[in-house]
Design an enzyme around this catalytic site. Sequence first.
Site, short mmCIF file in Angstrom:
data_model
loop_
_atom_site.label_atom_id
_atom_site.label_comp_id
_atom_site.label_asym_id
_atom_site.label_seq_id
_atom_site.Cartn_x
_atom_site.Cartn_y
_atom_site.Cartn_z
N ASP A 13 124.41 -46.62 38.89
CA ASP A 13 123.15 -46.48 38.23
C ASP A 13 121.95 -46.41 39.49
OD1 ASP A 13 124.25 -47.23 35.84
OD2 ASP A 13 124.00 -49.07 36.15
N GLU A 14 122.31 -45.85 40.52
CA GLU A 14 121.61 -45.49 41.79
C GLU A 14 120.72 -44.53 41.12
OE1 GLU A 14 124.90 -45.33 41.70
OE2 GLU A 14 125.79 -46.73 43.11
N LYS A 16 122.05 -41.20 40.39
CA LYS A 16 122.83 -40.10 40.70
C LYS A 16 122.56 -38.88 39.86
CE LYS A 16 126.65 -42.35 39.79
NZ LYS A 16 126.03 -43.93 39.59
N GLY A 40 126.77 -43.81 32.59
CA GLY A 40 125.41 -43.56 31.62
C GLY A 40 124.37 -42.78 32.72
N HIS A 41 124.22 -41.62 32.64
CA HIS A 41 123.40 -40.87 33.70
C HIS A 41 122.21 -40.39 32.82
CE1 HIS A 41 127.30 -40.05 36.02
NE2 HIS A 41 126.95 -41.15 36.25
N THR A 128 132.73 -51.98 30.43
CA THR A 128 131.94 -51.39 29.69
C THR A 128 132.76 -51.10 28.15
OG1 THR A 128 132.78 -49.10 30.09
CG2 THR A 128 130.59 -49.67 31.31
N GLN A 222 129.83 -43.97 38.75
CA GLN A 222 129.87 -45.43 39.22
C GLN A 222 129.48 -45.24 40.77
OE1 GLN A 222 132.91 -44.16 37.24
NE2 GLN A 222 131.66 -44.96 35.67
N THR A 299 125.58 -49.43 28.04
CA THR A 299 125.90 -50.60 27.07
C THR A 299 124.58 -51.73 26.62
OG1 THR A 299 126.03 -52.05 29.12
CG2 THR A 299 128.12 -51.18 28.22
N LYS A 329 113.93 -44.95 43.63
CA LYS A 329 113.07 -45.82 42.99
C LYS A 329 112.44 -46.53 44.02
CE LYS A 329 114.87 -47.22 38.72
NZ LYS A 329 115.56 -47.71 37.80
N GLY A 415 110.36 -41.58 41.43
CA GLY A 415 109.88 -41.49 39.92
C GLY A 415 111.07 -40.83 39.07
P1 GDP Z 1 123.09 -42.91 37.58
O1 GDP Z 1 124.00 -43.50 36.56
O2 GDP Z 1 123.41 -43.07 39.01
O3 GDP Z 1 122.69 -41.59 36.99
O4 GDP Z 1 121.83 -43.68 37.13
P2 GDP Z 1 121.16 -44.43 35.64
O5 GDP Z 1 120.56 -42.92 34.89
O6 GDP Z 1 122.04 -45.13 34.94
O7 GDP Z 1 119.89 -45.26 36.15
C1 GDP Z 1 119.05 -44.66 36.97
C2 GDP Z 1 117.54 -44.93 35.95
O8 GDP Z 1 116.54 -45.05 36.78
C3 GDP Z 1 117.43 -43.88 35.02
O9 GDP Z 1 116.55 -44.59 33.96
C4 GDP Z 1 116.38 -43.00 35.79
O10 GDP Z 1 115.55 -42.09 34.83
C5 GDP Z 1 115.60 -43.95 36.54
N1 GDP Z 1 115.25 -43.15 37.75
C6 GDP Z 1 115.79 -42.31 38.69
N2 GDP Z 1 115.08 -42.25 39.86
C7 GDP Z 1 114.00 -43.06 40.02
C8 GDP Z 1 112.90 -43.23 40.85
O11 GDP Z 1 112.81 -42.74 41.71
N3 GDP Z 1 112.20 -43.99 40.29
C9 GDP Z 1 111.95 -44.63 39.11
N4 GDP Z 1 111.06 -45.48 38.53
N5 GDP Z 1 112.93 -44.35 38.05
C10 GDP Z 1 113.97 -43.59 38.63
P1 IMO Z 2 127.26 -45.05 36.25
O1 IMO Z 2 127.96 -43.80 36.47
C1 IMO Z 2 127.22 -49.41 36.61
C2 IMO Z 2 130.87 -51.20 35.81
C3 IMO Z 2 130.92 -52.35 34.54
C4 IMO Z 2 132.12 -53.30 35.11
C5 IMO Z 2 132.97 -52.46 35.98
C6 IMO Z 2 134.32 -52.12 35.22
O2 IMO Z 2 126.41 -44.92 35.21
O3 IMO Z 2 126.74 -45.48 37.59
P2 IMO Z 2 134.67 -50.21 33.47
O4 IMO Z 2 134.43 -50.22 31.92
O5 IMO Z 2 134.55 -49.09 34.34
O6 IMO Z 2 136.35 -50.64 33.57
O7 IMO Z 2 134.00 -51.47 34.02
O8 IMO Z 2 132.39 -51.39 36.29
N1 IMO Z 2 130.79 -49.93 35.48
C7 IMO Z 2 129.46 -49.34 35.82
N2 IMO Z 2 128.17 -50.18 36.43
N3 IMO Z 2 127.10 -47.95 36.44
C8 IMO Z 2 128.34 -47.29 36.01
O9 IMO Z 2 128.20 -45.96 35.90
C9 IMO Z 2 129.38 -48.04 35.71
N4 IMO Z 2 130.51 -47.90 35.26
C10 IMO Z 2 131.39 -48.79 35.08
O10 IMO Z 2 129.76 -52.88 34.19
O11 IMO Z 2 131.51 -54.13 36.09
MG MG Z 3 124.16 -45.00 35.01
#
Ligand code: GDP
Ligand code: IMO
Ligand code: MG
Length: 428
Positions: A13-14, A16, A40-41, A128, A222, A299, A329, A415
């Site tokens: 969730d960085e 990506k 979840g992207h 998940t 991940q 989730t 962020k 953002g």
């Molecule tokens: P991923 O799994 O690494 O693709 O990241 P996620 O989509 O799960 O979570 C990142 C969240 O941060 C999402 O809601 C994005 O819209 C949001 N986001 C990404 N970059 C930034 C940023 O620079 N600032 C803020 N405030 N939100 C961001």
């Molecule tokens: P993205 O691509 C954050 C975590 C789960 C759990 C562990 C194992 O959005 O960054 P799993 O269902 O893979 O067997 O769960 O990994 N996890 C994530 N945490 N972002 C994800 O994907 C994740 N995919 C799995 O919460 O701790």
């Molecule tokens: Mg994610």
Amino acid sequence: MKNTVVIGAQWGDEGKAKITDLLAEQADLIIRYQGGCNAGHTVCTNGKTYKFHLIPSGILYDKTVCFIGAGTVIHPESFERELNELKAEGVDFKNLKISPLASITMPYHIEIDGYSEAHAGKGKIGTTKRGIGPTYTDKMGRCGFKIQDLYSFEALNEKLDLILPLKNKMLKHVYGLEGYSKECIISLCETYAKLFKPYVCFDWQDMLNRYKDRTILFEGAQGVMLDVDYGTYPFVTSSNPIGGGAAVGSGYGPAMIQEVIGVSKAYVTRVGEGPFVTELNDETGEKIQRIGREFGVTTGRPRRCGWFDSVIMKYAVLVGGITKVALTKIDVFDTFDEIKICTAYKDCRNDRVYTTYPTDVFIHKYLEPIYETMPGWKTSLSDIRNYEDLPDNAKKYIAKVEDLIGAPIGIISVGPDREQTIFLPEKR
Ligand code: GDP
Ligand code: IMO
Ligand code: MG
């Protein structure tokens, strides 16, 4: 653009997907190489928000081919749901292709994941519940199903005779679950075959050869700290999100990879169980969670939050093969008076200081973060698009992080929107 892998440098969730979408414009082929619908992207552009799980985040560009590689696991029902949700948003899938070698998550994989989590007690991973672990277990145990099996009655029939008797014994006697008849699995597979048919890329070898001299973007899911070999094992996922995973899961060899972008938040979050040395169980943690909107895309679970940890980031640079960092962020700190960065850990049992990452996670409960405190910039960064326009304290913060992790920061995200991005000049 060089052939680039985008990976998460922390626990997922960085941001990506934002970085993948941003770079996708310059790519001819995008390959998702591991994981499944546990991911979840989020991509925000032109006032719309798109949520992806398995489908590559580059699908929003008309000309880019998006390939779901052999290293992924696909849960058919989740794939269908994702397709339908994105179709309703107007997304087109003419460029989507799936490897015949990708693994299939069967209904029993989901059941086993749920059962294991419910009965693991303290050993719970907080998965998940998307069947990821059991699907990869079967793949490595050589008793899994691949997309190509759906199109060969002979393969399916033979595999079922080999796999199903033992699988049913385990389902019944170990998990107390119902078994599956051969007819039932065959009927499911017929449905799956129809679902995947428009996308399966049987000539994937020709396709990869055709794109060899073009620009390839590898999309990781991940993050390094969730990697099954290098992460906080056993509190990890069951695949290899590190940069090297791209060579295994895509069909291209390591020599094709020219850049690995490690995406990292300016702080750290984690969903699910497992150690997290800089976790903040206080008002500051809540503040980061509130401003950063830290709730899981897949989730909906709240994400645990803590200060930036340069110990894990340095480790991610090493084992992830990171050549450049995208720091996301950073805007979440706009109102903060002070920002902390963890520079080392101290073992409270014996005062031993760790500046490199201790891989035995069972001692992490004894570790305390050692922090360096930086002054905040107390102004909004969201509309800034050039490095020169950043406030001095933000520049100092970026320089400090860069210095500690030993890798250059190439991108700053201020953002969620595609536009809210600053490409940093190499010489500053
Ligand atoms: P991923 O799994 O690494 O693709 O990241 P996620 O989509 O799960 O979570 C990142 C969240 O941060 C999402 O809601 C994005 O819209 C949001 N986001 C990404 N970059 C930034 C940023 O620079 N600032 C803020 N405030 N939100 C961001
Ligand atoms: P993205 O691509 C954050 C975590 C789960 C759990 C562990 C194992 O959005 O960054 P799993 O269902 O893979 O067997 O769960 O990994 N996890 C994530 N945490 N972002 C994800 O994907 C994740 N995919 C799995 O919460 O701790
Ligand atoms: Mg994610």
